[in-house]
Scaffold this motif. Structure first.
Motif, short mmCIF file in Angstrom:
data_model
loop_
_atom_site.label_atom_id
_atom_site.label_comp_id
_atom_site.label_asym_id
_atom_site.label_seq_id
_atom_site.Cartn_x
_atom_site.Cartn_y
_atom_site.Cartn_z
N PRO A 1 0.82 -1.23 0.00
CA PRO A 1 0.00 0.00 0.00
C PRO A 1 0.85 1.27 0.00
O PRO A 1 2.02 1.26 0.39
CB PRO A 1 -0.81 -0.13 1.28
CG PRO A 1 -0.77 -1.58 1.63
CD PRO A 1 0.56 -2.08 1.15
N LEU A 2 0.23 2.37 -0.40
CA LEU A 2 0.93 3.65 -0.48
C LEU A 2 1.55 4.08 0.84
O LEU A 2 2.72 4.51 0.86
CB LEU A 2 -0.03 4.73 -1.00
CG LEU A 2 0.56 6.13 -1.19
CD1 LEU A 2 1.69 6.11 -2.21
CD2 LEU A 2 -0.54 7.10 -1.63
N PRO A 3 0.84 3.98 1.98
CA PRO A 3 1.50 4.38 3.24
C PRO A 3 2.76 3.57 3.53
O PRO A 3 3.74 4.12 4.04
CB PRO A 3 0.41 4.12 4.29
CG PRO A 3 -0.87 4.22 3.53
CD PRO A 3 -0.57 3.64 2.18
N GLU A 4 2.73 2.30 3.22
CA GLU A 4 3.91 1.47 3.46
C GLU A 4 5.05 1.87 2.54
O GLU A 4 6.23 1.91 2.96
CB GLU A 4 3.56 0.00 3.25
CG GLU A 4 4.68 -0.95 3.63
CD GLU A 4 4.27 -2.41 3.50
OE1 GLU A 4 5.17 -3.27 3.41
OE2 GLU A 4 3.05 -2.69 3.50
N LEU A 5 4.73 2.20 1.29
CA LEU A 5 5.76 2.66 0.36
C LEU A 5 6.35 3.98 0.84
O LEU A 5 7.58 4.18 0.80
CB LEU A 5 5.17 2.83 -1.04
CG LEU A 5 6.11 3.40 -2.11
CD1 LEU A 5 7.32 2.50 -2.32
CD2 LEU A 5 5.36 3.61 -3.43
N ALA A 6 5.50 4.89 1.32
CA ALA A 6 5.99 6.18 1.83
C ALA A 6 6.89 5.97 3.04
O ALA A 6 7.91 6.65 3.20
CB ALA A 6 4.81 7.08 2.17
#
Length: 216
Positions: free
Chosen positions: A201-206
């Motif tokens: 997910p995007l939060p994990e990538l960030a």
């Protein structure tokens, strides 16, 4: 030559005021202005050209491989008659001719309403993905600033260390040193157009990019 919008890698876009200022600066000289609009209709910024002020000395080159498909490797040029005619003559009698099939395909796509709607949706999706990751990184103390384009210019403490950290988690990025003439500190170029294909997910990538950006 310069990129009028979706600048690689900073995402800058030419404004009407900036175009007027550049035209005023160039007016006393005979410099030919070549505008490389490589992102074309995939760009979120409106098209602004110095040619509005210097029409007899400006040539626009607009690519359609990003907006209409990577296999459509074709660009259209327009602008000052003399340099455009020189290009036409050189390509007509050399090995660099452009496929008639590709020309016809592009002409159809540019006039087909359904194709235009698809490109408009893609333009919006690209902007949402870029802005979404930028906002998530800003929340984690990593500023970016790209307002257009298909990437983010991410400041890091150590370029090599950040690349290794991301690679260890299955994320590829480009070293910022490839895109700098005058060094402005270590950076990474992070592509954003395919964030929907990310394995997490995007939060994990960030979180991962923020981790890589910090000092080791």
């Amino acid at each position: 030559m310069y990129q009028p919008r979706a600048h690689t890698p900073r995402g800058h876009a030419l404004t009407p005021a900036r175009a007027a200022a550049l035209a005023a600066l160039l007016a006393p000289v005979s410099t030919l202005v070549i505008e490389d609009d490589g992102t074309g209709e995939a760009s979120a910024s409106p098209a602004v050209s110095v040619g509005a002020h210097l029409p007899d000395r400006t040539v626009l080159v607009r690519s359609y491989s990003k907006s209409h498909g990577p296999d459509l490797r074709i660009a259209v040029i327009g602008g000052a008659a003399e340099p455009v005619e020189r290009v036409r003559v050189l390509r007509s009698f050399g090995t660099g001719w452009t496929s008639r099939v590709l020309q016809d395909a592009l002409a159809h796509l540019l006039t087909d309403p359904a194709a235009g709607e698809i490109v408009a949706r893609a333009r919006l999706a690209y902007a949402e993905r870029r802005d979404g990751l930028a906002a998530a990184l800003a929340e984690r103390g990593v500023p970016t600033g790209n307002r257009d384009g298909l990437m983010l210019w991410v400041p890091v403490a150590d370029e090599s260390g950040a690349l290794v950290t991301l690679a260890a988690h299955g994320v590829a990025a480009a070293p910022g040193s490839r895109y700098q003439i005058v060094p402005s500190g270590p950076h990474l170029r992070i592509a954003t157009s395919r964030l929907h294909d990310a394995p997490f997910p995007l939060p994990e990538l960030a979180d991962l990019i923020a981790l890589a950006a910090r000092p080791r």
